[in-house]
Scaffold this motif. Structure first.
Motif, PDB file in Angstrom:
ATOM      1  N   ARG A 303      -3.439  25.087 108.248  1.00 49.09           N
ATOM      2  CA  ARG A 303      -4.788  24.801 107.736  1.00 49.09           C
ATOM      3  C   ARG A 303      -4.714  24.191 106.339  1.00 49.09           C
ATOM      4  NH1 ARG A 303      -8.886  26.396 111.222  1.00 49.09           N
ATOM      5  NH2 ARG A 303      -7.878  27.266 113.081  1.00 49.09           N
ATOM      6  N   PHE A 304      -3.831  24.746 105.485  1.00 49.96           N
ATOM      7  CA  PHE A 304      -3.718  24.210 104.125  1.00 49.96           C
ATOM      8  C   PHE A 304      -3.161  22.786 104.152  1.00 49.96           C
ATOM      9  CE2 PHE A 304      -4.012  28.691 102.675  1.00 49.96           C
ATOM     10  CZ  PHE A 304      -5.005  28.515 101.714  1.00 49.96           C
ATOM     11  N   THR A 305      -2.195  22.574 105.033  1.00 46.09           N
ATOM     12  CA  THR A 305      -1.624  21.231 105.150  1.00 46.09           C
ATOM     13  C   THR A 305      -2.696  20.241 105.598  1.00 46.09           C
ATOM     14  OG1 THR A 305       0.487  22.244 105.737  1.00 46.09           O
ATOM     15  CG2 THR A 305       0.250  19.911 106.224  1.00 46.09           C
ATOM     16  N   ALA A 309      -3.073  19.961 101.202  1.00 41.38           N
ATOM     17  CA  ALA A 309      -2.114  20.598 100.283  1.00 41.38           C
ATOM     18  C   ALA A 309      -0.697  20.406 100.800  1.00 41.38           C
ATOM     19  CB  ALA A 309      -2.421  22.090 100.167  1.00 41.38           C
ATOM     20  N   VAL A 311       2.616  22.396 101.503  1.00 42.95           N
ATOM     21  CA  VAL A 311       2.944  23.821 101.659  1.00 42.95           C
ATOM     22  C   VAL A 311       4.414  23.987 102.048  1.00 42.95           C
ATOM     23  CG1 VAL A 311       2.239  25.984 102.734  1.00 42.95           C
ATOM     24  CG2 VAL A 311       0.613  24.083 102.616  1.00 42.95           C
ATOM     25  N   PRO A 322       0.832  27.109  98.551  1.00 42.88           N
ATOM     26  CA  PRO A 322       0.404  25.716  98.671  1.00 42.88           C
ATOM     27  C   PRO A 322       0.218  25.057  97.293  1.00 42.88           C
ATOM     28  CG  PRO A 322      -1.424  27.197  99.143  1.00 42.88           C
ATOM     29  CD  PRO A 322      -0.201  28.049  99.023  1.00 42.88           C
ATOM     30  N   PHE A 324      -1.752  21.980  95.406  1.00 41.89           N
ATOM     31  CA  PHE A 324      -2.938  21.129  95.590  1.00 41.89           C
ATOM     32  C   PHE A 324      -2.921  19.899  94.689  1.00 41.89           C
ATOM     33  CE2 PHE A 324      -3.958  25.271  97.230  1.00 41.89           C
ATOM     34  CZ  PHE A 324      -4.685  25.001  98.384  1.00 41.89           C
ATOM     35  N   VAL A 368      -1.055  32.688  98.345  1.00 40.40           N
ATOM     36  CA  VAL A 368      -1.960  33.088  99.411  1.00 40.40           C
ATOM     37  C   VAL A 368      -1.257  34.158 100.240  1.00 40.40           C
ATOM     38  CG1 VAL A 368      -3.119  32.269 101.503  1.00 40.40           C
ATOM     39  CG2 VAL A 368      -2.963  30.777  99.469  1.00 40.40           C
ATOM     40  N   THR A 403     -11.149  29.107 106.159  1.00 42.12           N
ATOM     41  CA  THR A 403     -10.287  28.450 105.175  1.00 42.12           C
ATOM     42  C   THR A 403     -10.457  26.927 105.256  1.00 42.12           C
ATOM     43  OG1 THR A 403      -8.687  30.233 105.436  1.00 42.12           O
ATOM     44  CG2 THR A 403      -7.890  28.236 104.374  1.00 42.12           C
ATOM     45  N   SER A 404     -10.417  26.408 106.487  1.00 38.72           N
ATOM     46  CA  SER A 404     -10.586  24.949 106.662  1.00 38.72           C
ATOM     47  C   SER A 404     -11.939  24.502 106.135  1.00 38.72           C
ATOM     48  CB  SER A 404     -10.448  24.583 108.141  1.00 38.72           C
ATOM     49  OG  SER A 404      -9.163  24.921 108.603  1.00 38.72           O
ATOM     50  N   PHE A 407     -12.193  24.356 102.265  1.00 36.27           N
ATOM     51  CA  PHE A 407     -11.552  23.216 101.611  1.00 36.27           C
ATOM     52  C   PHE A 407     -12.263  21.907 101.925  1.00 36.27           C
ATOM     53  CE2 PHE A 407      -8.451  26.311 100.511  1.00 36.27           C
ATOM     54  CZ  PHE A 407      -8.051  25.895  99.247  1.00 36.27           C
TER      55      PHE A 407
END
Lengths: 423, 423
Positions: A303-305, A309, A311, A322, A324, A368, A403-404, A407
């Motif tokens: 999700r962060f990728t 971000a 990660v 992650p 940013f 995180v 989370t998605s 962001f």
């Protein structure tokens, strides 16, 4: 109180407040394993409740023998007489720093308490950068340079602390890096304290685990505990293994222990001896926990990728780190602390800024922790533990989706705000 | 390792060796309450075993509320928010010294760890004599003089530690002395740390208990634990109560706690909350323990007195502090350490020399703990606890008789030896 603990407490308070208001929250700040106690361990503690006597400072022979067996099974000859127990590995780390004395090298970034404990002793930690993509171990060349500089300025340096696998980055240093770090430590005559509290949560247990004892057995002290692999943080039990060459340090550590904490809870020691002996249901529980941590950490990393971000691929534990940087403009923040505050205030997302781990304030990295997403009840947590698809469970899927969303909204709204301001 | 702990360990080892050889031993060195865990508390710990989460640094609200109630019932308004729990009162004392910083005044003699903890912080304790016949509290005039001298030499002094009732002397300072000590502390702006771990074992519970909060509430911190009154030393649980005026110190203490021990064992906190609430069977057990300690300590004091020692009348706990000055010639020793060694080597009597408690080496005082005489099995110990005449129980009577024998033999044989040498 350290920056990180203040930040964690502030995050917890803000999250509680939002919960009471009925607003959504995402608790990703606190490094707790988030799983129930294994029933056989509960029973063991109950059985041991009659142990009211102080017992030996270094720990009961039963516990030390069991811990030696635990290390034997991991390829490490361990002498029970060179093991010291404590109420958690944290007090053991503090006791070691105190017993060793002198300056302490800590990786940048690294777990908050190494630096905080060093400061409690009245010293400033010597931060040394980790190699790119590898957390928990200082870059060997940078280590040499930093220690030489310190000593040239007349400041003694006596030890370094490494974390394998690492908190906050969730990564594991490569064997080659650990080997070179150990060579540097030997040249510089530094004691290596290797915090291996996440070792059993290394996702791939067939990985070549680069224990510093392989390269510098004469100067490596290992600490571990049951707080992460068996989610027993609240029980407070840890053990340290010292090399024979440092038996004097073992005695000094026992001396410090005797003056700060006397001995470790007798009932807890007895139950811990059972756990360190690793009967089948304990091995199974640790394996199930490891799978769960891996699945959820990887799902969150995706999700962060996807949000833009970078990660580092998580290799163990239940943390992501992650970066940013590529979103600096759309996010409109200058420091990791600002980013963490923005996430907390606007979205109820509790995370810790990289600066709490000694990272540069302007680096936009966050720690995180994904382990508090497994559920709000023990029933949910046990379901997550046995589910073939924990990331698909409604409460975990919702956290990942949230989370998605956050962001997406954050980068969009920040852009709009900036446009509004600069228009 | 401190002198006292080394001495205790050496005594224990020597006693074990003699036991294995079938020789008589008298274990009077170790300050352990020597009684079994109360069954209802065992059950409570078993019930609480599922508490695997870290929990708040300062302790669970349940425990802090129960501890506040405990102090309320002793006439002390206590705010749960000003209570901090720890794994024993020893780590709390260390945490307080660290959080306060600066020089520490300790009574001479006093419990070994006050001085040892001060030294761990890199400072030298400032010993101040206690008034004759009153242990645990520095003589107020000597306190003023010592602190003034230290400060004149540019050394900061920030706090003093007092013990009510006292270890090693088994006595309680008079209210008038405590009042004057508190006045001096206020004039000198010193924080008073009052270790009251033996308070519930004050033999006469109708005694006017001179808590320093009565005279200097704004600067008194109280510590206590369940290690002595309920013989739970091995469980490791203690609490500190801070005054409202020192709420900043409360926060600093919590900060230190968070970096050294994180939190206190969750299951133990839950069982301790039950104990601090003082249900009837807990009150009864403490009362029975107190009676047993009193009876045996007094019976042993009579034996020492009959042997020719001067013994301050024990008022609480399970310690005696006999002075053998009048027997210096027949004993033929120059220091308390020599006397303790002689008793250990020749007779298997384990005691601690007064010098381990900061007393002058040449003063022939010994600390005698009577609490390990209650029995070698839990059955014997429970029999002692309920017996109307514990000193008449065969195993306790034998220990008392053995003490008399040893001193008769010691003074006789030493005379002979001296005669032989000087003839």
């Amino acid at each position: 109180m350290s920056v990180a603990i203040s930040a964690t407490l502030a995050a917890n308070e803000a999250l509680d407040h939002r919960r009471r208001m009925g607003l959504p929250v995402l608790p990703l700040a606190f490094g707790e394993a988030g799983l129930p106690v294994l029933p056989s361990l509960e029973r063991q503690l109950g059985t041991a409740a009659g142990r009211g006597a102080y017992g030996p400072v270094a720990g009961s022979p039963d516990l030390r023998t069991a811990a030696a067996g635990y290390w034997h099974r991991r390829g490490l000859p361990a002498d029970p007489d060179l093991i010291v127990a404590g109420p958690g590995s944290k007090p053991l780390l503090y006791g070691l720093l105190l017993a060793i004395g002198g300056g302490v090298v800590v990786p940048r970034p690294s777990w908050v308490s190494y630096a905080a404990q060093t400061r409690l002793m009245g010293a400033e930690p010597i931060f040394v950068e980790t190699p790119p993509g590898e957390g928990g171990v200082p870059d060997p060349d940078a280590l040499r340079a930093a220690v030489t500089l310190e000593r040239a300025a007349g400041r003694p340096v006596s030890c370094l602390v490494v974390t394998l696998p690492d908190n906050p980055t969730g990564t594991l240093a490569r064997p080659e890096t650990v080997r070179r770090m150990c060579e540097a430590a030997r040249e510089l005559d530094l004691i290596i304290i290797a915090d291996q509290i996440y070792r059993d949560l290394l996702f791939d247990q067939h990985t070549d685990f680069p224990c510093p004892t392989r390269y510098a057995p004469e100067r490596t002290v290992i600490t571990t505990a049951l707080s992460k692999n068996l989610a027993l943080g609240g029980w407070r039990i840890g053990v340290a293994l010292l090399p024979e060459a440092l038996s004097g340090l073992r005695d000094r550590l026992a001396g410090v222990a005797s003056e700060i904490w006397s001995s470790t809870s007798g009932p807890t020691q007895q139950a811990a001896a059972y756990a360190f002996a690793e009967p089948p249901e304990v091995v199974e529980r640790v394996a199930a926990s490891r799978r769960l941590h891996e699945t959820v950490a990887r799902a969150m990393a995706e999700r962060f990728t996807a949000a833009g971000a970078r990660v580092p691929r998580p290799q163990g534990g239940f943390y992501l780190y992650p970066d940013f940087e590529d979103l600096r403009e759309p996010l409109g923040v200058d420091t990791s602390a600002e980013l963490a505050a923005l996430l907390l205030d606007r979205y109820g997302v509790g995370v810790l800024p990289g600066s709490a781990f000694g990272d540069a304030p302007e680096a936009l990295r966050l720690r995180v922790a994904t382990s508090l997403l497994y559920g709000e009840t023990d029933e949910q947590r046990l379901t997550a533990l046995t589910s073939p698809d924990p990331a698909g469970l409604p409460w975990i899927a919702a956290a990942l989706d949230r989370t998605s969303e956050v962001f997406t909204d954050l980068t969009a709204s920040s852009c709009e705000e900036r446009v509004a301001v600069t228009a």
